[in-house]
Enzyme design. Sequence first.
Site, short mmCIF file in Angstrom:
data_model
loop_
_atom_site.label_atom_id
_atom_site.label_comp_id
_atom_site.label_asym_id
_atom_site.label_seq_id
_atom_site.Cartn_x
_atom_site.Cartn_y
_atom_site.Cartn_z
N ASP A 160 2.37 10.92 -4.76
CA ASP A 160 1.75 11.13 -6.01
C ASP A 160 0.90 9.73 -6.17
OD1 ASP A 160 3.56 8.66 -6.86
OD2 ASP A 160 5.08 10.14 -7.62
N LYS A 184 1.73 15.32 -7.88
CA LYS A 184 3.12 15.75 -7.99
C LYS A 184 3.36 16.05 -9.30
CE LYS A 184 6.90 12.91 -7.95
NZ LYS A 184 7.92 11.83 -7.33
N ARG A 186 7.02 17.28 -11.32
CA ARG A 186 8.63 17.23 -11.13
C ARG A 186 9.30 18.27 -12.08
NH1 ARG A 186 12.67 14.59 -9.04
NH2 ARG A 186 11.64 12.83 -7.86
N ASP A 210 6.38 6.00 0.22
CA ASP A 210 6.76 6.19 -1.30
C ASP A 210 7.44 4.84 -1.61
OD1 ASP A 210 6.87 7.19 -3.93
OD2 ASP A 210 7.97 8.96 -3.33
C1 R5P Z 1 8.69 8.64 -8.63
O1 R5P Z 1 7.58 8.70 -9.08
C2 R5P Z 1 9.07 7.84 -7.31
O2 R5P Z 1 7.91 7.20 -6.80
C3 R5P Z 1 9.70 8.71 -6.19
O3 R5P Z 1 8.72 9.40 -5.64
C4 R5P Z 1 10.97 9.46 -6.86
O4 R5P Z 1 11.78 8.66 -7.33
C5 R5P Z 1 11.62 9.96 -5.45
O5 R5P Z 1 12.72 10.71 -5.99
P1 R5P Z 1 13.34 11.91 -5.26
O6 R5P Z 1 13.72 11.26 -3.70
O7 R5P Z 1 14.57 12.47 -5.81
O8 R5P Z 1 12.43 12.98 -5.12
#
Ligand code: R5P
Length: 282
Positions: A160, A184, A186, A210
């Site tokens: 993202d 992205k 969610r 990330d």
């Molecule tokens: C959210 O914006 C963070 O940068 C990570 O992408 C997120 O925390 C990842 O979470 P998960 O592994 O549960 O998708």
Amino acid sequence: MLVPGSTAQALAAALADETGRSLADVAYERFPDGETLAAAPGFDADRAVVVASTTTNDAYLELLQLQDAVREAGAEEVVTVLGYMGYARQERAFEPGQPVSARAVARAVSTGTDRVVLVNPHEASVRDFFDVPCEVVDAAARLADPLPADLSDPLFLSPDAGAIDIAIAVRDAYGRGDTDYFEKVRHSGTDVDVTPSDADVGDRDVVVVDDIVATGSTVSESIGVVNDRGAAGVHVACVHPLFARDARTKLERAGVDGVYATDTIERDVTATSVAPVVADVV
Ligand code: R5P
């Protein structure tokens, strides 16, 4: 003297190597009723650097206990290093009636310390929740170190827009390659959609970068997309390898070729240390 919390022992050890400071003797106990007791028996220094990664509620409690223990033992200055700050992703009330959990825990941590150091918190703005001076350090560049040296025409891709700075930092430290990001959305804690960027990934090595891998949904979705589009290889680099539930399996099933993370949380994918960056400010 460095005082490690139970979930930050690898980071504290790396900091001891990096700074030449000694490591305190620590004990982590649990009573039959579930209460924890973290102690630093024999702590005897004017200055304590308590190193914690608050991946669990217990880790927060343990941190408060260690801060209190070193004060009790006579420490005049207490610095708290949060390699990973749990609850930082709850930096606002998303629904009416919800708490700002990051602020609540920051206030609690502030009661036992003179200063806080945060490594790549999800939102840098959480630093303002602390009632004591708080410094944010960026250790993302450390992730370039363990990456294979022979990546082919690499593309550093964040899932993202929020993580693009991390992807750029890793690319810059790696020394070559392009950067881009997905869009992205969610839908729930584990249901994530990523819209591919326009970047050409065909026959290139892609590094998905990330800040956190938690459930692995975000990154595994990204791996699937770039594999479908003909990438030569897909690697994942993240600062904080939470790897909750089946995250590691999700990445493997999505077809990842390598996973690299720092020691803010010690996991089997930990391949580099943030200690050199933290050492500069403690
Ligand atoms: C959210 O914006 C963070 O940068 C990570 O992408 C997120 O925390 C990842 O979470 P998960 O592994 O549960 O998708």
